[in-house]
Enzyme design. Structure first.
Site, mmCIF file in Angstrom:
data_model
loop_
_atom_site.group_PDB
_atom_site.id
_atom_site.type_symbol
_atom_site.label_atom_id
_atom_site.label_comp_id
_atom_site.label_asym_id
_atom_site.label_seq_id
_atom_site.Cartn_x
_atom_site.Cartn_y
_atom_site.Cartn_z
ATOM 1 N N GLU A 121 -42.622 1.051 -6.541
ATOM 2 C CA GLU A 121 -43.273 1.242 -8.038
ATOM 3 C C GLU A 121 -43.160 -0.059 -8.637
ATOM 4 O O GLU A 121 -43.427 -0.180 -9.770
ATOM 5 C CB GLU A 121 -42.423 2.492 -8.497
ATOM 6 C CG GLU A 121 -42.614 3.754 -8.115
ATOM 7 C CD GLU A 121 -41.835 4.968 -8.931
ATOM 8 O OE1 GLU A 121 -41.593 4.963 -9.897
ATOM 9 O OE2 GLU A 121 -41.963 6.027 -8.136
ATOM 10 N N ARG B 272 -48.318 7.991 -10.244
ATOM 11 C CA ARG B 272 -47.658 6.745 -10.740
ATOM 12 C C ARG B 272 -48.880 5.539 -10.989
ATOM 13 O O ARG B 272 -48.556 4.480 -10.884
ATOM 14 C CB ARG B 272 -46.751 6.314 -9.776
ATOM 15 C CG ARG B 272 -45.339 7.081 -9.436
ATOM 16 C CD ARG B 272 -44.579 7.534 -10.945
ATOM 17 N NE ARG B 272 -43.717 8.356 -10.623
ATOM 18 C CZ ARG B 272 -43.615 9.819 -10.660
ATOM 19 N NH1 ARG B 272 -44.692 10.252 -11.508
ATOM 20 N NH2 ARG B 272 -42.946 10.545 -10.548
ATOM 21 N N SER C 289 -36.464 4.166 -9.630
ATOM 22 C CA SER C 289 -37.072 4.474 -8.555
ATOM 23 C C SER C 289 -37.845 3.127 -8.170
ATOM 24 O O SER C 289 -38.636 2.460 -8.748
ATOM 25 C CB SER C 289 -37.886 5.592 -8.216
ATOM 26 O OG SER C 289 -37.251 6.801 -8.565
#
Length: 304
Positions: free
Chosen positions: A298, A178, A228
């Site tokens: 995130e 990520r 998310s």
């Protein structure tokens, strides 16, 4: 309107050839449906327009932020005092040469996956449930179903804050879970090149549809959310940890941990950014107390 931009209003309207909007509510541009106004929003309609805009922003030393399709960000209730540069449909070109595709940063990732699956090209099936843009996906190395952007990207055309632009290879982008080097150097992905694989169209479309169905069955896709919220503290999964703490359905104001998937926070209608932040902090605290794990988000929090 921000004072610095108010003083530059005439100059801004004179210098920008693309769409310019002052005091634009950002809740209309984020998937969470949350956020105060942007002092100035511009929508470049070409690479040259983007470069010209960035040159003006740098010259006037204005704060700026790149916005794609508004997922994975939380905008402050007070909004953003600087310039929001929205990369949308006007920077969403798509060109194909065999198994190589070149895509503009504003292109929808889900739309791209659907188009290529119908043509019988494999590699993007993992993106069937990712609601962001190509540019945002490159920026954060978006992924799902045991694959991510780094697995198919060959290079990305990037504009740096100093005005220089050029191609960065997969290796130069320094992809990790990520993350990419763009998060550190402030680079803007203008377009990306992906290498796909020709395969059985029916099988590829079936895999993509399976991933889309999984999203619909397990994630709150009908509710305003950002995707998310937390990075998975591998080998653990954030959603499982939060669910085991009995936090599904837990609310702070208008923000609620999704009943479908505990790593999603939904806006039940009147959530503020402050509600979301308070709920995030509470979840992190509970996970730290019970598991000794520090969850990382995130989500990018922007604004005042």
């Amino acid at each position: 309107m921000d004072k610095a931009l108010r003083e530059l209003k005439d100059e801004v309207e004179k210098n920008f050839t693309c769409k310019v909007v002052f005091d634009e509510p950002l809740n209309n541009h984020t998937t969470w449906k949350i956020g105060g106004p942007a002092a100035l929003m511009i929508e470049p309609d070409s690479e040259e327009s983007l470069k010209h805009s960035m040159a003006f922003i740098k010259e006037k030393e204005l704060p700026w932020f790149i916005l794609g399709r508004g997922s994975n960000i939380l905008v402050s209730d007070k909004g953003i005092k600087g310039v929001v540069i929205k990369l949308g449909d006007k920077l969403a070109s798509l060109k194909q040469e065999g198994d190589l595709i070149s895509v503009g940063a504003g292109f929808s990732l889900i739309k791209l996956a659907t188009i290529m699956s119908k043509k019988g090209y494999s590699g993007l099936e993992f993106a069937g449930g990712i609601p962001g843009s190509v540019g945002g996906a490159v920026f954060m190395n978006a992924g799902a179903h045991k694959s991510d952007i780094s697995a198919i990207l060959t290079k990305a055309y990037v504009l740096m804050p100093n005005g220089e632009s050029g191609w960065l290879s997969n290796k130069e982008l320094k992809f990790a879970y990520r993350s990419s080097v763009l998060q550190k150097n402030g680079g803007i992905c203008i377009s990306a090149e992906f290498k796909l694989k020709k395969g059985n169209t029916a099988e590829i479309r079936e895999r993509l549809q399976t991933n889309k169905n999984y999203r619909k069955e397990t994630q709150p896709w009908k509710d305003p959310c950002c995707g998310s919220v937390f990075r998975n503290p591998l080998p653990e999964h954030a959603g499982r940890l939060i669910e085991e703490l009995g936090l599904k359905g837990y609310k702070v104001g208008g923000a609620q941990v999704s009943e479908k998937h505990a790593n999603f926070i939904v806006n039940t209608g009147e959530a503020s950014a402050e509600d979301i932040l308070t709920l995030i902090d509470y979840i992190k605290e509970q996970v730290r107390i019970h598991y000794g794990i520090d969850l990382e988000t995130e989500v990018e929090h922007i604004g005042d």
